[in-house]
Design a protein around this motif. Sequence first.
Motif, PDB file in Angstrom:
ATOM      1  N   VAL A  30      25.264 -22.332   8.863  1.00 14.15           N
ATOM      2  CA  VAL A  30      26.214 -21.292   9.088  1.00 14.15           C
ATOM      3  C   VAL A  30      27.299 -21.440   8.011  1.00 14.15           C
ATOM      4  CG1 VAL A  30      28.123 -20.523  10.591  1.00 14.15           C
ATOM      5  CG2 VAL A  30      26.031 -21.019  11.597  1.00 14.15           C
ATOM      6  N   LEU A  31      27.814 -22.459   7.629  1.00 12.34           N
ATOM      7  CA  LEU A  31      28.993 -22.517   6.500  1.00 12.34           C
ATOM      8  C   LEU A  31      28.538 -21.937   5.230  1.00 12.34           C
ATOM      9  CD1 LEU A  31      30.439 -26.140   7.132  1.00 12.34           C
ATOM     10  CD2 LEU A  31      31.446 -23.824   7.738  1.00 12.34           C
ATOM     11  N   SER A  32      27.153 -22.273   4.825  1.00 10.95           N
ATOM     12  CA  SER A  32      26.714 -21.542   3.617  1.00 10.95           C
ATOM     13  C   SER A  32      26.438 -20.212   3.707  1.00 10.95           C
ATOM     14  CB  SER A  32      25.248 -22.127   3.288  1.00 10.95           C
ATOM     15  OG  SER A  32      24.704 -21.664   2.345  1.00 10.95           O
ATOM     16  N   LEU A  33      25.997 -19.558   4.954  1.00 15.03           N
ATOM     17  CA  LEU A  33      25.911 -18.219   5.077  1.00 15.03           C
ATOM     18  C   LEU A  33      27.533 -17.638   5.025  1.00 15.03           C
ATOM     19  CD1 LEU A  33      24.344 -15.564   5.906  1.00 15.03           C
ATOM     20  CD2 LEU A  33      24.641 -16.314   8.198  1.00 15.03           C
ATOM     21  N   ALA A  34      28.372 -18.233   5.502  1.00 13.93           N
ATOM     22  CA  ALA A  34      29.780 -17.699   5.562  1.00 13.93           C
ATOM     23  C   ALA A  34      30.423 -17.709   4.108  1.00 13.93           C
ATOM     24  CB  ALA A  34      30.851 -18.458   6.356  1.00 13.93           C
ATOM     25  N   ALA A  35      30.078 -18.743   3.346  1.00 13.81           N
ATOM     26  CA  ALA A  35      30.276 -18.626   1.706  1.00 13.81           C
ATOM     27  C   ALA A  35      29.546 -17.472   1.037  1.00 13.81           C
ATOM     28  CB  ALA A  35      30.006 -19.929   1.372  1.00 13.81           C
ATOM     29  N   GLY A  36      28.555 -17.245   1.561  1.00 17.02           N
ATOM     30  CA  GLY A  36      27.539 -16.244   0.972  1.00 17.02           C
ATOM     31  C   GLY A  36      28.209 -14.956   1.065  1.00 17.02           C
ATOM     32  N   LEU A  37      28.584 -14.791   2.189  1.00 20.20           N
ATOM     33  CA  LEU A  37      29.446 -13.414   2.907  1.00 20.20           C
ATOM     34  C   LEU A  37      30.793 -13.192   2.143  1.00 20.20           C
ATOM     35  CD1 LEU A  37      28.280 -13.421   6.825  1.00 20.20           C
ATOM     36  CD2 LEU A  37      27.404 -11.992   4.749  1.00 20.20           C
TER      37      LEU A  37
ATOM     38  N   GLY B  55      21.984 -14.896  -5.839  1.00 17.33           N
ATOM     39  CA  GLY B  55      22.183 -16.139  -5.364  1.00 17.33           C
ATOM     40  C   GLY B  55      23.343 -16.086  -3.912  1.00 17.33           C
ATOM     41  N   GLN B  56      23.845 -15.050  -3.944  1.00 22.16           N
ATOM     42  CA  GLN B  56      24.822 -15.118  -2.755  1.00 22.16           C
ATOM     43  C   GLN B  56      23.736 -14.849  -1.440  1.00 22.16           C
ATOM     44  OE1 GLN B  56      26.993 -11.561  -3.841  1.00 22.16           O
ATOM     45  NE2 GLN B  56      28.723 -12.759  -4.668  1.00 22.16           N
ATOM     46  N   ILE B  57      22.712 -14.570  -1.640  1.00 21.17           N
ATOM     47  CA  ILE B  57      21.906 -14.311  -0.337  1.00 21.17           C
ATOM     48  C   ILE B  57      20.798 -15.436  -0.586  1.00 21.17           C
ATOM     49  CG2 ILE B  57      20.045 -12.850   0.757  1.00 21.17           C
ATOM     50  CD1 ILE B  57      21.603 -10.224  -0.235  1.00 21.17           C
ATOM     51  N   ALA B  58      20.303 -15.790  -1.663  1.00 19.99           N
ATOM     52  CA  ALA B  58      19.309 -16.789  -1.721  1.00 19.99           C
ATOM     53  C   ALA B  58      19.653 -18.093  -1.422  1.00 19.99           C
ATOM     54  CB  ALA B  58      18.808 -16.644  -3.138  1.00 19.99           C
ATOM     55  N   VAL B  59      20.863 -18.552  -1.760  1.00 17.58           N
ATOM     56  CA  VAL B  59      21.331 -19.848  -1.483  1.00 17.58           C
ATOM     57  C   VAL B  59      21.619 -20.394   0.044  1.00 17.58           C
ATOM     58  CG1 VAL B  59      23.420 -21.446  -1.828  1.00 17.58           C
ATOM     59  CG2 VAL B  59      22.455 -20.342  -3.686  1.00 17.58           C
ATOM     60  N   PRO B  60      22.166 -19.427   0.722  1.00 18.80           N
ATOM     61  CA  PRO B  60      22.162 -19.527   2.268  1.00 18.80           C
ATOM     62  C   PRO B  60      20.719 -19.614   2.940  1.00 18.80           C
ATOM     63  CG  PRO B  60      23.719 -17.910   1.605  1.00 18.80           C
ATOM     64  CD  PRO B  60      23.091 -18.051   0.523  1.00 18.80           C
TER      65      PRO B  60
ATOM     66  N   GLY C 127      15.846 -25.233   3.848  1.00 19.31           N
ATOM     67  CA  GLY C 127      15.772 -26.596   3.521  1.00 19.31           C
ATOM     68  C   GLY C 127      16.058 -27.795   4.679  1.00 19.31           C
ATOM     69  N   VAL C 128      17.252 -27.127   5.378  1.00 23.79           N
ATOM     70  CA  VAL C 128      17.678 -28.200   6.336  1.00 23.79           C
ATOM     71  C   VAL C 128      16.823 -27.979   7.464  1.00 23.79           C
ATOM     72  CG1 VAL C 128      19.529 -28.197   8.269  1.00 23.79           C
ATOM     73  CG2 VAL C 128      20.250 -27.983   5.875  1.00 23.79           C
ATOM     74  N   GLY C 129      16.079 -26.904   7.603  1.00 23.63           N
ATOM     75  CA  GLY C 129      15.237 -26.759   8.656  1.00 23.63           C
ATOM     76  C   GLY C 129      13.967 -27.391   8.642  1.00 23.63           C
ATOM     77  N   THR C 130      13.337 -27.227   7.454  1.00 26.59           N
ATOM     78  CA  THR C 130      11.924 -27.783   7.207  1.00 26.59           C
ATOM     79  C   THR C 130      11.948 -28.919   6.196  1.00 26.59           C
ATOM     80  OG1 THR C 130      11.553 -26.212   5.639  1.00 26.59           O
ATOM     81  CG2 THR C 130      10.979 -25.469   7.817  1.00 26.59           C
ATOM     82  N   GLY C 131      13.027 -29.155   5.559  1.00 33.19           N
ATOM     83  CA  GLY C 131      13.182 -30.233   4.535  1.00 33.19           C
ATOM     84  C   GLY C 131      13.029 -31.463   4.892  1.00 33.19           C
ATOM     85  N   VAL C 132      13.728 -31.841   6.035  1.00 32.31           N
ATOM     86  CA  VAL C 132      13.750 -33.199   6.611  1.00 32.31           C
ATOM     87  C   VAL C 132      12.163 -33.670   6.893  1.00 32.31           C
ATOM     88  CG1 VAL C 132      14.471 -34.698   8.290  1.00 32.31           C
ATOM     89  CG2 VAL C 132      15.940 -32.808   7.250  1.00 32.31           C
TER      90      VAL C 132
END
Length: 110
Positions: A65-72, A83-88, A94-99
């Motif tokens: 959510v913080l990454s999405l807010a920074a992108g918005l 990158g404003q859309i791709a990074v969030p 990455g957080v959901g499936t990376g671990v």
Amino acid sequence: MTLLALASSRLSKAHIAKSAALIVPALALTLVAGTAYAGTDATFTTALTKFTNFLQGSGGKIITVLSLAAGLISLASGRFTLGQIAVPVGVGVGVGTGVPIVTSVITAVI
């Protein structure tokens, strides 16, 4: 016997002696070494479990959510970049499936 032949015979004897000085201790250590088992140590299991649960649970959602807010916010600046859309999106994936991916790779390697 020429001087060149004499120098080359000394060089080869010195080379053999130096090689033996390195090889003999290494061979002795190899024969004396005990068996090592990877993955039997559980020192950091508690920390790994807590960190994994944090990323897969509410912590991962907060990061996304913080990454999405920074992108918005960066979109509101008036300049559009991919990158404003791709990074969030990348952070969320990455957080959901990376671990689980990283955990399975480490388990497979060890």
